[in-house]
Scaffold this motif. Structure first.
Motif, PDB file in Angstrom:
ATOM      1  N   UNK A 269       0.812  -1.213   0.000  1.00 14.41           N
ATOM      2  CA  UNK A 269       0.000   0.000   0.000  1.00 14.41           C
ATOM      3  C   UNK A 269       0.848   1.266   0.000  1.00 14.41           C
ATOM      4  N   UNK A 270       1.938   1.258   0.774  1.00 15.77           N
ATOM      5  CA  UNK A 270       2.821   2.425   0.810  1.00 15.77           C
ATOM      6  C   UNK A 270       3.482   2.642  -0.550  1.00 15.77           C
ATOM      7  N   UNK A 271       3.886   1.546  -1.194  1.00 13.20           N
ATOM      8  CA  UNK A 271       4.503   1.661  -2.516  1.00 13.20           C
ATOM      9  C   UNK A 271       3.521   2.257  -3.519  1.00 13.20           C
ATOM     10  N   UNK A 272       2.289   1.757  -3.519  1.00  6.47           N
ATOM     11  CA  UNK A 272       1.299   2.247  -4.470  1.00  6.47           C
ATOM     12  C   UNK A 272       0.908   3.696  -4.163  1.00  6.47           C
ATOM     13  N   UNK A 273       0.918   4.085  -2.891  1.00  2.94           N
ATOM     14  CA  UNK A 273       0.626   5.478  -2.530  1.00  2.94           C
ATOM     15  C   UNK A 273       1.715   6.415  -3.057  1.00  2.94           C
ATOM     16  N   UNK A 274       2.955   5.932  -3.060  1.00  3.69           N
ATOM     17  CA  UNK A 274       4.066   6.742  -3.568  1.00  3.69           C
ATOM     18  C   UNK A 274       4.065   6.808  -5.093  1.00  3.69           C
TER      19      UNK A 274
END
Length: 330
Positions: A269-274
Motif C-alpha cells: 500500500x505504501x509503494x502504491x501510494x508513492x
C-alpha cells in the motif's frame, strides 16, 4: 522453514494456467470454411506466442499464403487447409516425445529462430491488441479493466496474421518471432538482476547455458529448471537486496511504471501510494485505495495492502525476476 514455504508458493504459482479459446480472425481467413476454435491451457508464466504456438501453427494453414525466409531461402507457406487436424495430432505426439527428452536435448538444443509466422493476438472482449512482451498472466489480469464483467473463463482471444497494429504493440520481425521474445526476456532478466544486486556482476556472470535454461523454463513452464539457475545466484535477503524489481501496470493500454524500490521493508500500500498518488493514499498510517480503483492484482490474486513487497516478490515474481502489480481503475 520460511524459505521452504516461499518455494512451495513459487512452484504453485508456476503451475497456474488460463483456459483460452483461440479463434482465427475472419480478416485472416483464406480458406472456404472457418476452422473451429482451439481450446488451450496457457501457463500464466509464459508468453502468448509460446503458450499458443501449436494452435497458431494449426490456424496458420487457413490464413493467406505468405512468404517465409528459412535458412536464407524463400519458401512458400502450405496451402490453407492442406493439413488435417488428424495429421496435426500426429505432429503433436512427435512434439510430446521430444519434450520428454532432457533439457539439453529439447528446448535448449532447438534453434531459437525456428519457423514462426508473424501474428498478433486480440482480446475479443476489450478488442485490445495484446502486448507480446508481457506474460500471459499479466495480460489476463489487465483485461478486466476495460470490461469488468468479462472476467469469466475461458479467455477468448482472436488470432490475426494480417494488419499488424504497430501503433499499439511492438513490431515483430519475420522469421525472428521467437528470437525477439527470447531476447526481450533475456534483457528483462539482466535488468532485474542489476536492480537486485546493485551492479551488473550477477547478470554478467550468467553463463550461456544458464540463459538457455531460464528460457527453457519459460518454454516448458518447468519451475525446477528456473530454480536451478536461481540457486546458483547469490542468496538475496531483505537485508542484502539493493532494489526490489517491481513493475506496476495501470489498466491495459498504459506502459508499465518502473521506479527505484530501495526500501526492502515497504508495504504494498505504501509503494502504491508513492507511485500512484491519484489512486492510492495513506490515511492515519494506513494505505487505502481511492474510489476509482476497481481492484489490484499480483499473480492473479488481490493481496492485502499491508503485505511487504519483498515477501510478495519472493513468492510471486515472474520468470524475469520482476514483480508485476496490476491496478485496475474505472
Amino acid at each position: 522453514m520460511v524459505e521452504d514455504e516461499g518455494r512451495r508458493t513459487q512452484a504453485a504459482n508456476w503451475h497456474g494456467s488460463i483456459p483460452v479459446v483461440l479463434t482465427l480472425s475472419s480478416r485472416s481467413l483464406s480458406s472456404p470454411t472457418m476452422p473451429p476454435p482451439i481450446h488451450v491451457l496457457v501457463p500464466r508464466n509464459t508468453y502468448l506466442h509460446v503458450g499458443l504456438q501449436t494452435a497458431v501453427n494449426r490456424l496458420h494453414r487457413f490464413a493467406p499464403t505468405t512468404l517465409s525466409f528459412v535458412s536464407g531461402m524463400i519458401q512458400k507457406e502450405p496451402d490453407p487447409g492442406a493439413s488435417t487436424f488428424a495429421e496435426d495430432d500426429e505432429n503433436d505426439q512427435a512434439d510430446t516425445n521430444t519434450a520428454s527428452q532432457t533439457p539439453s536435448d529439447s528446448a535448449i538444443g532447438r534453434a531459437a529462430d525456428e519457423r514462426y509466422p508473424v501474428c498478433w493476438f486480440e482480446d475479443e472482449d476489450t478488442q485490445f491488441a495484446l502486448r507480446w512482451h508481457l506474460f500471459a498472466g499479466v495480460l489476463y489480469d489487465t483485461k478486466r479493466a476495460k470490461v469488468p464483467s468479462a472476467s469469466s473463463l475461458p479467455w477468448k482471444i482472436r488470432l490475426h496474421f494480417t494488419a499488424y497494429p504497430t501503433s499499439q504493440i511492438l513490431p515483430l520481425e519475420a522469421d525472428r518471432v521467437l528470437v525477439q521474445i527470447q531476447n526481450f526476456y533475456k534483457n528483462s532478466v539482466k535488468q532485474a538482476l542489476c536492480l537486485q544486486y546493485g551492479n551488473s556482476k550477477a547478470a554478467m556472470n550468467l553463463t550461456k547455458e544458464s540463459h538457455f535454461r531460464l528460457w527453457d523454463a519459460v518454454l516448458t513452464t518447468t519451475y525446477p529448471l528456473h530454480r536451478q539457475v536461481n540457486d546458483d545466484l547469490p542468496t538475496q535477503t531483505q537485508e542484502t537486496i539493493s532494489q526490489i524489481p517491481v513493475r506496476v501496470l495501470v489498466n491495459a493500454a498504459r506502459p508499465p511504471i518502473q521506479r527505484a524500490c530501495r526500501d526492502s521493508s515497504v508495504q504494498l500500500g505504501a509503494l502504491l501510494s508513492q507511485w500512484l498518488p491519484d489512486y492510492f493514499e495513506t490515511v492515519n498510517d494506513t494505505a487505502q485505495a481511492k474510489d476509482q480503483v476497481v481492484q489490484w492484482r499480483v499473480g492473479g490474486i488481490q493481496p492485502g495492502l499491508e503485505l511487504p513487497v519483498f515477501q510478495l516478490w519472493k513468492a510471486l515474481c515472474h520468470p524475469d525476476y520482476f514483480l508485476y502489480v496490476i491496478v485496475l481503475t474505472n
